[in-house]
Design a protein around this motif. Structure first.
Motif, PDB file in Angstrom:
ATOM      1  N   TYR A 330       0.833  -1.204   0.000  1.00 21.10           N
ATOM      2  CA  TYR A 330       0.000   0.000   0.000  1.00 21.10           C
ATOM      3  C   TYR A 330       0.868   1.255   0.000  1.00 21.10           C
ATOM      4  O   TYR A 330       0.395   2.357  -0.339  1.00 21.10           O
ATOM      5  N   GLY A 331       2.163   1.102   0.362  1.00 20.96           N
ATOM      6  CA  GLY A 331       3.079   2.243   0.351  1.00 20.96           C
ATOM      7  C   GLY A 331       3.163   2.888  -1.025  1.00 20.96           C
ATOM      8  O   GLY A 331       3.339   4.104  -1.136  1.00 20.96           O
ATOM      9  N   LEU A 332       3.026   2.093  -2.074  1.00 14.81           N
ATOM     10  CA  LEU A 332       3.132   2.623  -3.440  1.00 14.81           C
ATOM     11  C   LEU A 332       2.080   3.706  -3.698  1.00 14.81           C
ATOM     12  O   LEU A 332       2.352   4.690  -4.392  1.00 14.81           O
ATOM     13  N   ALA A 333       0.881   3.524  -3.144  1.00 16.03           N
ATOM     14  CA  ALA A 333      -0.180   4.525  -3.336  1.00 16.03           C
ATOM     15  C   ALA A 333       0.182   5.834  -2.624  1.00 16.03           C
ATOM     16  O   ALA A 333       0.032   6.923  -3.181  1.00 16.03           O
ATOM     17  N   LEU A 334       0.689   5.711  -1.397  1.00 15.56           N
ATOM     18  CA  LEU A 334       1.115   6.916  -0.661  1.00 15.56           C
ATOM     19  C   LEU A 334       2.269   7.596  -1.380  1.00 15.56           C
ATOM     20  O   LEU A 334       2.314   8.822  -1.495  1.00 15.56           O
ATOM     21  N   TYR A 335       3.207   6.783  -1.852  1.00 14.38           N
ATOM     22  CA  TYR A 335       4.367   7.324  -2.578  1.00 14.38           C
ATOM     23  C   TYR A 335       3.906   8.131  -3.788  1.00 14.38           C
ATOM     24  O   TYR A 335       4.312   9.268  -4.009  1.00 14.38           O
ATOM     25  N   ASN A 336       3.002   7.519  -4.565  1.00 14.36           N
ATOM     26  CA  ASN A 336       2.481   8.138  -5.783  1.00 14.36           C
ATOM     27  C   ASN A 336       1.808   9.490  -5.495  1.00 14.36           C
ATOM     28  O   ASN A 336       1.997  10.462  -6.233  1.00 14.36           O
ATOM     29  N   ARG A 337       1.033   9.584  -4.393  1.00 14.48           N
ATOM     30  CA  ARG A 337       0.346  10.841  -4.085  1.00 14.48           C
ATOM     31  C   ARG A 337       1.332  11.874  -3.545  1.00 14.48           C
ATOM     32  O   ARG A 337       1.309  13.037  -3.933  1.00 14.48           O
ATOM     33  N   LEU A 338       2.190  11.447  -2.621  1.00 13.55           N
ATOM     34  CA  LEU A 338       3.067  12.422  -1.961  1.00 13.55           C
ATOM     35  C   LEU A 338       4.126  12.968  -2.912  1.00 13.55           C
ATOM     36  O   LEU A 338       4.485  14.137  -2.856  1.00 13.55           O
ATOM     37  N   ILE A 339       4.605  12.122  -3.811  1.00 15.54           N
ATOM     38  CA  ILE A 339       5.647  12.577  -4.731  1.00 15.54           C
ATOM     39  C   ILE A 339       5.079  13.668  -5.650  1.00 15.54           C
ATOM     40  O   ILE A 339       5.777  14.603  -6.044  1.00 15.54           O
ATOM     41  N   ARG A 340       3.777  13.579  -5.967  1.00 11.46           N
ATOM     42  CA  ARG A 340       3.135  14.628  -6.771  1.00 11.46           C
ATOM     43  C   ARG A 340       2.863  15.871  -5.934  1.00 11.46           C
ATOM     44  O   ARG A 340       3.043  16.989  -6.394  1.00 11.46           O
ATOM     45  N   ALA A 341       2.389  15.649  -4.704  1.00 13.56           N
ATOM     46  CA  ALA A 341       2.131  16.796  -3.825  1.00 13.56           C
ATOM     47  C   ALA A 341       3.417  17.598  -3.626  1.00 13.56           C
ATOM     48  O   ALA A 341       3.396  18.810  -3.474  1.00 13.56           O
ATOM     49  N   ALA A 342       4.560  16.895  -3.628  1.00 10.52           N
ATOM     50  CA  ALA A 342       5.852  17.546  -3.400  1.00 10.52           C
ATOM     51  C   ALA A 342       6.511  17.978  -4.709  1.00 10.52           C
ATOM     52  O   ALA A 342       7.651  18.469  -4.678  1.00 10.52           O
ATOM     53  N   ALA A 343       5.797  17.819  -5.841  1.00 15.13           N
ATOM     54  CA  ALA A 343       6.385  18.102  -7.160  1.00 15.13           C
ATOM     55  C   ALA A 343       7.780  17.465  -7.253  1.00 15.13           C
ATOM     56  O   ALA A 343       8.723  18.059  -7.761  1.00 15.13           O
ATOM     57  N   HIS A 344       7.906  16.256  -6.713  1.00 17.09           N
ATOM     58  CA  HIS A 344       9.137  15.452  -6.779  1.00 17.09           C
ATOM     59  C   HIS A 344      10.329  16.055  -6.028  1.00 17.09           C
ATOM     60  O   HIS A 344      11.472  15.767  -6.359  1.00 17.09           O
ATOM     61  N   THR A 345      10.055  16.859  -5.018  1.00 15.86           N
ATOM     62  CA  THR A 345      11.149  17.390  -4.202  1.00 15.86           C
ATOM     63  C   THR A 345      11.499  16.373  -3.115  1.00 15.86           C
ATOM     64  O   THR A 345      10.736  16.182  -2.164  1.00 15.86           O
ATOM     65  N   VAL A 346      12.618  15.686  -3.290  1.00 13.38           N
ATOM     66  CA  VAL A 346      13.045  14.667  -2.332  1.00 13.38           C
ATOM     67  C   VAL A 346      14.402  15.067  -1.768  1.00 13.38           C
ATOM     68  O   VAL A 346      15.304  15.448  -2.520  1.00 13.38           O
ATOM     69  N   ILE A 347      14.510  15.025  -0.449  1.00  9.84           N
ATOM     70  CA  ILE A 347      15.805  15.345   0.195  1.00  9.84           C
ATOM     71  C   ILE A 347      16.464  14.022   0.541  1.00  9.84           C
ATOM     72  O   ILE A 347      15.973  13.263   1.389  1.00  9.84           O
ATOM     73  N   ARG A 348      17.547  13.684  -0.169  1.00 11.27           N
ATOM     74  CA  ARG A 348      18.250  12.405   0.092  1.00 11.27           C
ATOM     75  C   ARG A 348      19.183  12.614   1.269  1.00 11.27           C
ATOM     76  O   ARG A 348      20.058  13.478   1.204  1.00 11.27           O
ATOM     77  N   LEU A 349      18.995  11.822   2.310  1.00 11.46           N
ATOM     78  CA  LEU A 349      19.815  12.020   3.513  1.00 11.46           C
ATOM     79  C   LEU A 349      20.964  11.015   3.561  1.00 11.46           C
ATOM     80  O   LEU A 349      20.896   9.970   2.955  1.00 11.46           O
TER      81      LEU A 349
END
Ligand code: TXA
Ligand code: MG
Length: 349
Positions: A330-349
């Motif tokens: 089910y993580g894939l669904a959350l990933y799909n929504r959040l990555i769009r909400a964030a316009a693909h802004t990911v901070i790699r730590l």
């Protein structure tokens, strides 16, 4: 226009409580109604004029097609060219949070499908949605009940916020159970389909019913400006709060350390797992922490995420940070929504 807000108990209601709303659908009006995924803004799916009203109310580009909602799987027949695979999927997942795309018949106006030769069909499990469709006597075209680009509405208050004065009815049937939109698949062959939007019916669940399930790469990436996607709605920044959102990707320790730093800097909102929120309670600094559930409880996270994204706009803080969800289950669904909400802004730590 005056919007009638009516409250109906999904576990105990009579058909006559829905008759006025069903008549509004028959008469070509707009009705916001609850489903088990998110709230929908619905109208007669057999009318081009109604489709145009939906696009206008949502501020949605008219090349982004609508799902048509039916009250029983066989009701797809007049509108879609079904196959045995459709009925196999229906036996396992309908009524429920699955949408199936098939070739369309002429009974569906082009305005509903954004000019595509296919149509998306869904049979919702929510008793109010199901009864409303049955009583309307027509399939109901319904996108999620949010202004285009905003987080989907998971309760009547969110739908009222976006549509008060723009629709005839808002039916309050409580919080949506899943809180994320349906899984969308497109049938591509006798025993093959492609997953276009992940949801509560997971990739693994689909594999139990269909021999060849592929996942569109647009599920996890942003489209290029000139690209024609298989699922037009996956094109835009979407589900987004008005504030910038960034997703933290790293080990549990690294993400917690990152959130501690952000709290120390202040002026931000952290969308956290419950364990992180507990750990941050005594950390120095000042920021708002929103809890969306335990890290291993993806269902609860899915249920709360859109409400959290909407809340961000009402709270103090100039930036929002959240966890990058896992890609499995089910993580894939959350990933799909959040990555769009964030316009693909990911901070790699
Ligand atoms: O859970 C849900 O599916 C909710 C509730 C209300 O049923 N509805 C919903 O609708 O999420 P909407 O319009 O917000 O999202 C439907 C998505 C859009 O991304 C659209 O592009 C895609 O489905 N879609 C609809 N018809 C399609 C078609 N024929 N081919 C490809 N994609 C299609
Ligand atoms: Mg939507």
């Amino acid at each position: 226009m005056k919007t009638n807000l009516i409250k109906i108990n999904p576990d105990n209601f009579r058909d006559d409580e829905l008759l006025a709303a069903a008549q509004t659908v028959k008469d070509g009006g707009l009705v916001v109604f609850p489903t088990e995924t998110v709230y929908g803004i619905g109208a007669d799916a057999t009318s081009a004029e109604c489709a145009r009203k939906i696009y206008a109310a949502k501020g949605r580009p008219s090349d982004n097609p609508l799902i048509i909602h039916i009250s029983s799987p066989a009701d797809a027949e007049p509108y879609a060219v079904t196959t045995p695979l459709y009925y196999r999927l229906a036996r396992h997942f309908m009524p429920g949070p699955l949408t199936v795309i098939m070739p369309k018949r002429d009974t569906v106006p082009d305005a509903v499908t954004g000019g595509l030769d296919s149509v998306a069909v869904r049979c919702p499990a929510h008793p109010i949605a199901n009864a409303l469709i049955r009583l309307s006597g027509v399939p109901i075209a319904a996108p999620s009940a949010n202004i285009s680009g905003r987080p989907s509405a998971t309760c009547a208050a969110h739908a009222m916020h976006d549509f008060d004065g723009r629709v005839e009815f808002v039916i309050d049937g409580g919080e949506s159970r899943f809180g994320m939109e349906s899984t969308i698949v497109k049938i591509t062959g006798e025993d093959s389909l492609i997953l276009l939007r992940p949801g509560a019916v997971t990739y693994d669940a689909l594999c139990c019913v269909c021999g060849d399930v592929s996942v569109s790469d647009t599920v996890t990436r942003m489209l290029k400006a000139d690209e024609r996607p298989l699922c037009p709605g996956m094109k835009y920044r979407h589900y987004a709060p008005e504030k910038p959102l960034a997703l933290a990707d790293g080990s549990a320790e690294d993400v917690l350390a990152f959130f501690r730093r952000k709290k120390a800097e202040g002026n931000c909102i952290l969308i956290c797992y419950d364990e992180q929120a507990d750990a941050l309670a005594d950390a120095p600094g000042d920021c708002t922490v929103l809890r969306i559930g335990r890290s291993d409880d993806l269902e609860t996270q899915g249920h709360r995420i859109f409400a959290a994204l909407r809340q961000c706009d009402e709270l103090n803080g100039d930036a929002v940070f959240a966890n990058l969800p896992p890609l499995e289950g089910y993580g894939l669904a959350l990933y799909n929504r959040l990555i769009r909400a964030a316009a693909h802004t990911v901070i790699r730590l």
